[in-house]
Scaffold this motif. Structure first.
Motif, PDB file in Angstrom:
ATOM      1  N   VAL A 123      12.015  28.323  37.977  1.00 63.44           N
ATOM      2  CA  VAL A 123      12.760  27.385  37.133  1.00 63.44           C
ATOM      3  C   VAL A 123      12.752  27.972  35.724  1.00 63.44           C
ATOM      4  N   LYS A 124      13.930  28.359  35.284  1.00 67.31           N
ATOM      5  CA  LYS A 124      14.028  29.105  34.031  1.00 67.31           C
ATOM      6  C   LYS A 124      14.624  28.263  32.907  1.00 67.31           C
ATOM      7  N   ARG A 125      14.210  28.617  31.711  1.00 72.26           N
ATOM      8  CA  ARG A 125      14.754  27.992  30.509  1.00 72.26           C
ATOM      9  C   ARG A 125      15.897  28.884  30.036  1.00 72.26           C
ATOM     10  N   GLY A 126      17.073  28.264  29.890  1.00 75.41           N
ATOM     11  CA  GLY A 126      18.239  29.027  29.441  1.00 75.41           C
ATOM     12  C   GLY A 126      18.831  28.392  28.202  1.00 75.41           C
ATOM     13  N   CYS A 127      19.804  27.557  28.419  1.00 76.45           N
ATOM     14  CA  CYS A 127      20.556  26.989  27.299  1.00 76.45           C
ATOM     15  C   CYS A 127      19.912  25.749  26.694  1.00 76.45           C
TER      16      CYS A 127
ATOM     17  N   ASN B 152      24.004  23.386  30.426  1.00 78.96           N
ATOM     18  CA  ASN B 152      25.231  24.144  30.657  1.00 78.96           C
ATOM     19  C   ASN B 152      25.072  25.397  31.518  1.00 78.96           C
ATOM     20  N   CYS B 153      23.839  25.829  31.794  1.00 83.15           N
ATOM     21  CA  CYS B 153      23.706  27.118  32.472  1.00 83.15           C
ATOM     22  C   CYS B 153      23.197  27.031  33.910  1.00 83.15           C
ATOM     23  N   GLY B 154      22.490  25.983  34.285  1.00 79.81           N
ATOM     24  CA  GLY B 154      21.999  25.827  35.648  1.00 79.81           C
ATOM     25  C   GLY B 154      20.733  26.595  35.977  1.00 79.81           C
TER      26      GLY B 154
ATOM     27  N   PHE C  83      18.348  36.847  37.020  1.00 83.78           N
ATOM     28  CA  PHE C  83      17.883  35.717  36.216  1.00 83.78           C
ATOM     29  C   PHE C  83      18.513  34.394  36.656  1.00 83.78           C
ATOM     30  N   CYS C  84      19.780  34.416  37.029  1.00 86.98           N
ATOM     31  CA  CYS C  84      20.471  33.180  37.404  1.00 86.98           C
ATOM     32  C   CYS C  84      20.311  32.828  38.879  1.00 86.98           C
TER      33      CYS C  84
END
Length: 156
Positions: A34-38, A42-44, A97-98
């Motif tokens: 579970v990654k931190r993006g935006c 908005n990024c999923g 990453f996604c």
């Protein structure tokens, strides 16, 4: 405050601050897929499955998940193994990453509809962003997986 939930099939109890986001809670439980993006939904990248539905963990307080079931990619490994190789074979995993967000969303879609149309795949994947390959390679990989699965079932 104290919360309890089922995380990847394991009952857990923890003490948290009331403003703890679900993303921070699951990462503290060593769910690093579970990654931190935006941080703006908005990024999923932070997608998890909450009581059977994909949600963005950066937008939900962990306290709201008290008594619920949360699944991350770490808990879905066996379920998603058959189609994760299609991501690599189709060149849809450049940096990777996604991938967790895409894979979690695709798993949720297959649970709801084992034979989705391209439009349904697009809908489930529309909240995920990939800056390396865009959206097409992931959709192609998932469509090819579904076609392969149908061929295997037809061969039985």
């Amino acid at each position: 405050m104290e919360i309890s939930m089922t995380l990847n099939g394991r009952k857990i109890k923890a003490s948290i601050e009331p403003n703890t986001l679900l993303i921070d809670f699951v990462r503290a439980q060593k769910c690093f897929s579970v990654k931190r993006g935006c941080e703006t939904t908005n990024c999923g990248l932070c997608t998890v499955i909450l009581d059977g539905k994909p949600v963005l963990s950066c937008s939900i307080l962990a306290a709201r998940c008290n008594g619920k079931t949360v699944e991350t990619l770490e808990g879905l490994q066996e379920e998603v193994a058959p189609f994760t190789k299609f991501l690599a074979e189709q060149g849809a995993d450049q940096c990777g990453f996604c991938n967790p967000g895409y894979i979690v969303n695709f798993a949720a879609l297959l649970r709801e509809n084992p034979d989705p149309t391209d439009e349904e795949i697009d809908f489930y994947l529309s909240g995920n962003l990939c800056r390396c390959t865009g959206f097409e390679s992931q959709r192609r990989a998932f469509r090819n997986y579904l076609n392969y699965k149908k061929e295997q079932e037809g061969a039985k």
